[in-house]
Design a protein around this motif. Structure first.
Motif, PDB file in Angstrom:
ATOM      1  N   ILE A  63      27.400  38.695  31.747  1.00 14.13           N
ATOM      2  CA  ILE A  63      28.050  39.035  33.013  1.00 14.13           C
ATOM      3  C   ILE A  63      29.095  37.988  33.371  1.00 14.13           C
ATOM      4  O   ILE A  63      30.185  38.305  33.846  1.00 14.13           O
ATOM      5  CB  ILE A  63      26.984  39.169  34.130  1.00 14.13           C
ATOM      6  N   LEU A  64      28.771  36.726  33.114  1.00 11.57           N
ATOM      7  CA  LEU A  64      29.678  35.639  33.492  1.00 11.57           C
ATOM      8  C   LEU A  64      30.936  35.585  32.632  1.00 11.57           C
ATOM      9  O   LEU A  64      31.990  35.130  33.077  1.00 11.57           O
ATOM     10  CB  LEU A  64      28.948  34.291  33.362  1.00 11.57           C
ATOM     11  N   MET A  65      30.807  36.039  31.399  1.00  8.19           N
ATOM     12  CA  MET A  65      31.856  35.728  30.427  1.00  8.19           C
ATOM     13  C   MET A  65      33.282  36.122  30.846  1.00  8.19           C
ATOM     14  O   MET A  65      34.197  35.299  30.728  1.00  8.19           O
ATOM     15  CB  MET A  65      31.500  36.310  29.069  1.00  8.19           C
ATOM     16  N   PRO A  66      33.515  37.336  31.360  1.00  8.12           N
ATOM     17  CA  PRO A  66      34.906  37.657  31.723  1.00  8.12           C
ATOM     18  C   PRO A  66      35.471  36.682  32.752  1.00  8.12           C
ATOM     19  O   PRO A  66      36.656  36.339  32.691  1.00  8.12           O
ATOM     20  CB  PRO A  66      34.806  39.065  32.325  1.00  8.12           C
ATOM     21  N   GLY A  67      34.620  36.219  33.689  1.00  6.17           N
ATOM     22  CA  GLY A  67      35.068  35.261  34.691  1.00  6.17           C
ATOM     23  C   GLY A  67      35.372  33.913  34.063  1.00  6.17           C
ATOM     24  O   GLY A  67      36.384  33.283  34.371  1.00  6.17           O
ATOM     25  N   GLN A  68      34.493  33.462  33.162  1.00  8.32           N
ATOM     26  CA  GLN A  68      34.719  32.171  32.509  1.00  8.32           C
ATOM     27  C   GLN A  68      35.997  32.191  31.692  1.00  8.32           C
ATOM     28  O   GLN A  68      36.776  31.248  31.693  1.00  8.32           O
ATOM     29  CB  GLN A  68      33.525  31.833  31.601  1.00  8.32           C
ATOM     30  N   VAL A  69      36.193  33.306  30.977  1.00  5.49           N
ATOM     31  CA  VAL A  69      37.390  33.425  30.143  1.00  5.49           C
ATOM     32  C   VAL A  69      38.651  33.385  31.014  1.00  5.49           C
ATOM     33  O   VAL A  69      39.663  32.807  30.635  1.00  5.49           O
ATOM     34  CB  VAL A  69      37.347  34.743  29.341  1.00  5.49           C
ATOM     35  N   ALA A  70      38.547  33.978  32.213  1.00  2.00           N
ATOM     36  CA  ALA A  70      39.711  34.021  33.095  1.00  2.00           C
ATOM     37  C   ALA A  70      39.915  32.697  33.815  1.00  2.00           C
ATOM     38  O   ALA A  70      40.860  32.558  34.593  1.00  2.00           O
ATOM     39  CB  ALA A  70      39.540  35.147  34.116  1.00  2.00           C
ATOM     40  N   GLY A  71      39.019  31.723  33.579  1.00  4.49           N
ATOM     41  CA  GLY A  71      39.181  30.422  34.202  1.00  4.49           C
ATOM     42  C   GLY A  71      38.736  30.388  35.656  1.00  4.49           C
ATOM     43  O   GLY A  71      39.242  29.592  36.450  1.00  4.49           O
ATOM     44  N   TYR A  72      37.775  31.234  36.027  1.00  3.42           N
ATOM     45  CA  TYR A  72      37.262  31.237  37.399  1.00  3.42           C
ATOM     46  C   TYR A  72      36.661  29.881  37.754  1.00  3.42           C
ATOM     47  O   TYR A  72      36.055  29.214  36.906  1.00  3.42           O
ATOM     48  CB  TYR A  72      36.146  32.286  37.525  1.00  3.42           C
ATOM     49  N   SER A  73      36.773  29.514  39.019  1.00  9.21           N
ATOM     50  CA  SER A  73      36.077  28.326  39.524  1.00  9.21           C
ATOM     51  C   SER A  73      34.591  28.660  39.658  1.00  9.21           C
ATOM     52  O   SER A  73      34.205  29.833  39.624  1.00  9.21           O
ATOM     53  CB  SER A  73      36.627  27.954  40.892  1.00  9.21           C
ATOM     54  N   ASP A  74      33.765  27.614  39.841  1.00  5.56           N
ATOM     55  CA  ASP A  74      32.333  27.859  40.021  1.00  5.56           C
ATOM     56  C   ASP A  74      32.079  28.798  41.193  1.00  5.56           C
ATOM     57  O   ASP A  74      31.203  29.662  41.127  1.00  5.56           O
ATOM     58  CB  ASP A  74      31.594  26.535  40.240  1.00  5.56           C
ATOM     59  N   ALA A  75      32.849  28.612  42.271  1.00 10.99           N
ATOM     60  CA  ALA A  75      32.654  29.464  43.445  1.00 10.99           C
ATOM     61  C   ALA A  75      32.988  30.917  43.120  1.00 10.99           C
ATOM     62  O   ALA A  75      32.273  31.841  43.526  1.00 10.99           O
ATOM     63  CB  ALA A  75      33.522  28.961  44.597  1.00 10.99           C
ATOM     64  N   GLN A  76      34.056  31.120  42.356  1.00  8.87           N
ATOM     65  CA  GLN A  76      34.428  32.491  41.980  1.00  8.87           C
ATOM     66  C   GLN A  76      33.375  33.108  41.067  1.00  8.87           C
ATOM     67  O   GLN A  76      33.044  34.287  41.197  1.00  8.87           O
ATOM     68  CB  GLN A  76      35.779  32.489  41.263  1.00  8.87           C
ATOM     69  N   LEU A  77      32.858  32.293  40.140  1.00  6.88           N
ATOM     70  CA  LEU A  77      31.826  32.801  39.242  1.00  6.88           C
ATOM     71  C   LEU A  77      30.596  33.199  40.051  1.00  6.88           C
ATOM     72  O   LEU A  77      29.993  34.259  39.815  1.00  6.88           O
ATOM     73  CB  LEU A  77      31.435  31.741  38.201  1.00  6.88           C
ATOM     74  N   GLN A  78      30.231  32.352  41.008  1.00  5.72           N
ATOM     75  CA  GLN A  78      29.067  32.660  41.833  1.00  5.72           C
ATOM     76  C   GLN A  78      29.312  33.940  42.623  1.00  5.72           C
ATOM     77  O   GLN A  78      28.435  34.795  42.721  1.00  5.72           O
ATOM     78  CB  GLN A  78      28.765  31.474  42.765  1.00  5.72           C
ATOM     79  N   ALA A  79      30.516  34.090  43.153  1.00  7.21           N
ATOM     80  CA  ALA A  79      30.836  35.299  43.914  1.00  7.21           C
ATOM     81  C   ALA A  79      30.725  36.534  43.018  1.00  7.21           C
ATOM     82  O   ALA A  79      30.208  37.583  43.439  1.00  7.21           O
ATOM     83  CB  ALA A  79      32.233  35.194  44.506  1.00  7.21           C
ATOM     84  N   GLY A  80      31.178  36.409  41.779  1.00  8.01           N
ATOM     85  CA  GLY A  80      31.073  37.524  40.843  1.00  8.01           C
ATOM     86  C   GLY A  80      29.622  37.866  40.545  1.00  8.01           C
ATOM     87  O   GLY A  80      29.242  39.039  40.508  1.00  8.01           O
ATOM     88  N   LEU A  81      28.811  36.823  40.338  1.00  8.23           N
ATOM     89  CA  LEU A  81      27.384  37.053  40.086  1.00  8.23           C
ATOM     90  C   LEU A  81      26.727  37.712  41.291  1.00  8.23           C
ATOM     91  O   LEU A  81      25.945  38.666  41.146  1.00  8.23           O
ATOM     92  CB  LEU A  81      26.668  35.727  39.808  1.00  8.23           C
ATOM     93  N   ASP A  82      27.063  37.202  42.480  1.00  9.81           N
ATOM     94  CA  ASP A  82      26.475  37.788  43.693  1.00  9.81           C
ATOM     95  C   ASP A  82      26.827  39.257  43.793  1.00  9.81           C
ATOM     96  O   ASP A  82      25.991  40.087  44.151  1.00  9.81           O
ATOM     97  CB  ASP A  82      26.990  37.054  44.941  1.00  9.81           C
ATOM     98  N   ARG A  83      28.070  39.571  43.484  1.00 15.05           N
ATOM     99  CA  ARG A  83      28.511  40.965  43.548  1.00 15.05           C
ATOM    100  C   ARG A  83      27.677  41.813  42.588  1.00 15.05           C
ATOM    101  O   ARG A  83      27.155  42.864  42.956  1.00 15.05           O
ATOM    102  CB  ARG A  83      29.988  41.037  43.172  1.00 15.05           C
TER     103      ARG A  83
END
Ligand SMILES: Nc1ncnc2c1ncn2[C@@H]1O[C@H](COP(=O)(O)OP(=O)(O)OP(=O)(O)O)[C@@H](O)[C@H]1O
Ligand SMILES: [Mg+2]
Lengths: 301, 226
Positions: free
Chosen positions: B96-116
Motif C-alpha cells: 500500500i505504501l509503495m506508490p507514495g514512497q516512490v512518489a517521494g511522499y513525506s512521512d505525513a503524506q504517507l500516514q495520510a495515505g495509510l489512514d485513507r
C-alpha cells in the motif's frame, strides 16, 4: 585421502566458492531484473582484478601502507560498476531489452570480446601478481593444516557479508524494494510510478561492482592473466544455472557445491577438475530443469 | 478531467482500439462497460502509459502522452489492475505504501495515505504485516484498492474489481466504494465491468466499449453478456 588432504580440499573449495559467488550473485541479480545473461560479467571480474593488482603494485612499491589494500579493492569495484557498468547499460543494453534472447547474448558477448582487447591494450599479456593483502594477514592452523587467513577467513566472511547486506538492501531500503518490484512485475511497477529504466541502471551497476569486487579479492590469491574473465564467466554461468536463475541465496549454495566439487576433483581426479562444475550442473538440471532453487515462471500476459 | 480524443491504441504492435473519444468530468463515477476482450483493460492501461497510443489523452488539461508512464501516478492517479498484481515479496502494508514512497511522499503524506486506505478498508489493518503473496484473492483485491488509494487523490481506476468475488465480499467491496465516495467527493472514479447491473447503484454514467469504439450508454438498459 587422509584427514589433512580432506581439510585442504574443503578449504580450497570454500575459498574458491567465495570468489565465484561474488561474480555469480551479480550475474543472477542482473538476470532477475534485466532478463539478460551478461557475458561481459567475466570482464568486470577480470578488470577488477587488473585494477587492484596494477594500482596496488604501484602504490605498495612506492611505500604506501599495506592496509590500503582493502580500500583499493572497494575503489576497483566502484570503478568497474560506475565507470564501466553504468555506460554499458545506458548506451548499449538499453537498446536491446525488447530484442530476442539470442541477440542479447551476442551483444553482451561482443562487449566481452571488446573488453578482453581493452585489457590487453592497457595491461599487456604479462601476469600481474600483487599479494600484499594475503601476506599481511599471514596463516592460521586449522586441523593441523596451515592455510592463509585471507582465503580461509576473510574471503568467506566477505562473501557472507555481501550475501546478508544484499538481502537487507533488497528487503529494507527503498531502492532495493524497487529492484524487487521490477523483478516481479515490471508493468505494475511502472503503473505505481517506478522508473524501471533507473532500476535497471542501478541493478547493473551494483551487479558489475560485485563482479569487480570479486576480481579485486581474487587478485591477492592468484596471478592476474588474460583469459581469467572467460574462465570465471563460464563457471558462474554454471553456478547460476545450478541455483536457478535469479536466486541469490541459491547462488551461494551452488557456488559452495561447485567450489567444493572442483577442489575435491583436484585431489581425487585431477583429470576431471575442469569438468566437475559442469557435471554437477548437468546432474542438477537433469533432475530439476529450473535449478535447485528456481521457480517455474508463469508467464504474465 | 480525463479525455480521450481520437485515440488509437496498440499493444505489442497489434492495433486494439481505433479512434476512441470520450470525456469524463471531475468527481464523476463512470462505469466502463464492455464484454470480454472489448478493450476495457487496454483503455485503463493507456491512461497509465502501458500501451502504444496515437492521439491525445488529456488529464486535468495536460497532454498525458507527453508524461513518462512512471511519472503519471504522481499526478494523483491510482490504478488497481485486473488481476491484483501485488508484489508478493512485500507485506500488505508495504504494497500500500509503495506508490507514495516512490512518489517521494513525506512521512505525513504517507500516514495520510495509510489512514485513507484503512478508513475505507478497515479489514486491511489486520492483514498489514502479512506477505502479500499470502492473502486470498478477494483480500488481494482490497489490497490493490488500498494501494490505489495511497496515490489516487484525483483519479482512481479499478479494473473489474468485482470479478471473482464471492457475493458477501462483493457487497463488502461495494460498501467500501461508497465509503470512498462519501469521504472524498472530489475524486473521479472509473470502474470497468462486464456486468453493468453491479454498478447501477453508484455509477453516475456508463461508457460502453464495443468493437473498438466507445459510446455513451444507460446503466439500466445495458445488457452485455459477459
Ligand atoms: N498483449 C496483447 N497482445 C495482443 N493482443 C492483446 C494483448 N492484450 C490484449 N489484447 C487484445 O486486445 C483486446 C482487448 O483486450 P482487453 O484486455 O483490453 O479487454 P477487456 O475488455 O479488458 O476484456 P476482459 O473483460 O476479458 O478483461 C482483446 O481482443 C485482446 O485479445
Ligand atoms: Mg480486462
Amino acid at each position: 585421502m587422509n584427514a589433512q588432504l580432506f581439510a585442504l580440499a574443503v578449504f580450497d573449495g570454500v575459498a574458491y566458492a567465495a570468489l565465484v559467488f561474488m561474480v555469480a550473485v551479480g550475474l543472477t541479480l542482473i538476470f532477475g531484473v534485466l532478463r539478460i545473461l551478461n557475458v561481459a560479467h567475466g570482464s568486470f571480474y577480470a578488470i577488477g582484478a587488473y585494477l587492484t593488482a596494477s594500482i596496488g603494485g604501484a602504490i605498495f612499491a612506492a611505500g604506501y601502507a599495506p592496509w590500503l589494500a582493502l580500500p583499493l579493492m572497494f575503489l576497483a569495484a566502484a570503478i568497474v560498476g560506475i565507470v564501466l557498468g553504468g555506460p554499458i547499460e545506458r548506451l548499449l543494453l538499453r537498446r536491446i531489452y525488447a530484442k530476442e534472447d539470442a541477440l542479447q547474448l551476442l551483444v553482451t558477448f561482443a562487449v566481452f570480446m571488446i573488453l578482453e582487447d581493452v585489457q590487453r591494450l592497457i595491461w599487456g599479456t604479462q601476469p600481474y601478481f600483487e599479494a600484499t593483502a594475503l601476506q599481511q594477514l599471514g596463516n592460521i592452523e586449522v586441523f593441523g593444516v596451515f592455510y592463509t587467513t585471507y582465503q580461509l577467513v576473510v574471503l568467506p566472511l566477505v562473501a557472507i557479508t555481501v550475501l546478508i547486506s544484499l538481502r537487507l538492501f533488497l528487503r529494507k531500503t527503498l531502492s532495493g524494494k524497487l529492484i524487487l518490484a521490477v523483478t516481479e512485475d515490471r508493468e505494475t511497477a511502472t503503473a505505481i510510478g517506478i522508473d524501471a529504466d533507473k532500476v535497471y541502471l542501478l541493478t547493473f551497476v551494483v551487479g558489475a561492482a560485485l563482479a569487480g569486487f570479486g576480481g579485486a579479492l581474487a587478485s591477492a590469491t592468484t596471478s592476474v592473466v588474460p583469459g581469467m574473465g572467460a574462465d570465471m564467466i563460464v563457471l558462474s554461468f554454471a553456478v547460476v544455472a545450478t541455483a536457478g536463475l535469479g536466486q541469490i541465496e541459491g547462488a551461494a549454495i551452488a557456488a559452495l557445491l561447485i567450489g567444493l566439487g572442483r577442489s575435491f576433483a583436484v585431489y581425487l581426479m585431477p583429470e576431471l577438475q575442469v569438468l566437475i562444475p559442469y557435471l554437477i550442473m548437468l546432474l542438477v538440471l537433469l533432475v530439476r530443469p529450473e535449478g535447485l532453487f528456481g521457480v517455474v515462471r508463469t508467464r504474465k500476459i | 478531467m480525463l479525455s480521450f480524443d481520437q485515440v488509437d491504441v496498440a499493444i505489442a504492435g497489434v492495433q486494439i482500439l481505433r479512434q476512441i473519444s470520450f470525456s469524463i468530468e471531475p468527481a464523476e463515477t463512470v462505469a466502463l462497460i464492455g464484454r470480454n476482450g472489448a478493450g476495457k483493460t487496454t483503455t485503463l492501461k493507456s491512461v497509465m502509459g502501458l500501451t502504444q497510443v496515437r492521439g491525445t489523452i488529456r488529464f486535468d488539461g495536460k497532454d498525458l502522452t507527453a508524461v513518462a508512464p512512471a511519472k503519471r501516478p504522481r499526478l494523483g492517479i491510482g490504478y488497481a489492475p485486473e488481476d491484483r498484481r501485488l508484489f508478493s515479496a512485500f507485506s500488505v502494508e508495504e504494497n500500500i505504501l509503495m506508490p507514495g514512497q516512490v512518489a517521494g511522499y513525506s512521512d505525513a503524506q504517507l500516514q495520510a495515505g495509510l489512514d485513507r486506505a484503512y478508513d475505507i478498508l478497515p479489514e486491511l489493518k489486520a492483514l498489514a504485516r502479512r506477505p502479500a503473496g499470502m492473502v486470498s484473492g478477494g483480500q488481494g483485491k482490497m489490497v490493490a484498492l488500498g494501494r490505489a488509494l495511497m496515490i489516487g487523490s484525483r483519479l482512481i481506476m479499478l479494473d473489474e474489481p468485482f470479478q471473482g468475488l464471492a457475493p458477501a465480499l462483493a457487497s463488502r467491496y461495494a460498501e467500501a466504494l461508497r465509503a470512498l465516495r462519501d469521504r472524498d467527493r472530489e475524486v473521479t472514479l472509473i470502474i470497468t465491468e462486464s456486468n453493468p447491473g453491479l454498478l447501477r447503484r453508484f455509477a453516475d454514467r456508463a461508457l460502453v466499449i464495443e468493437r473498438g469504439e466507445v459510446r455513451e450508454g444507460e446503466l439500466d438498459a445495458e445488457k452485455v453478456d459477459a
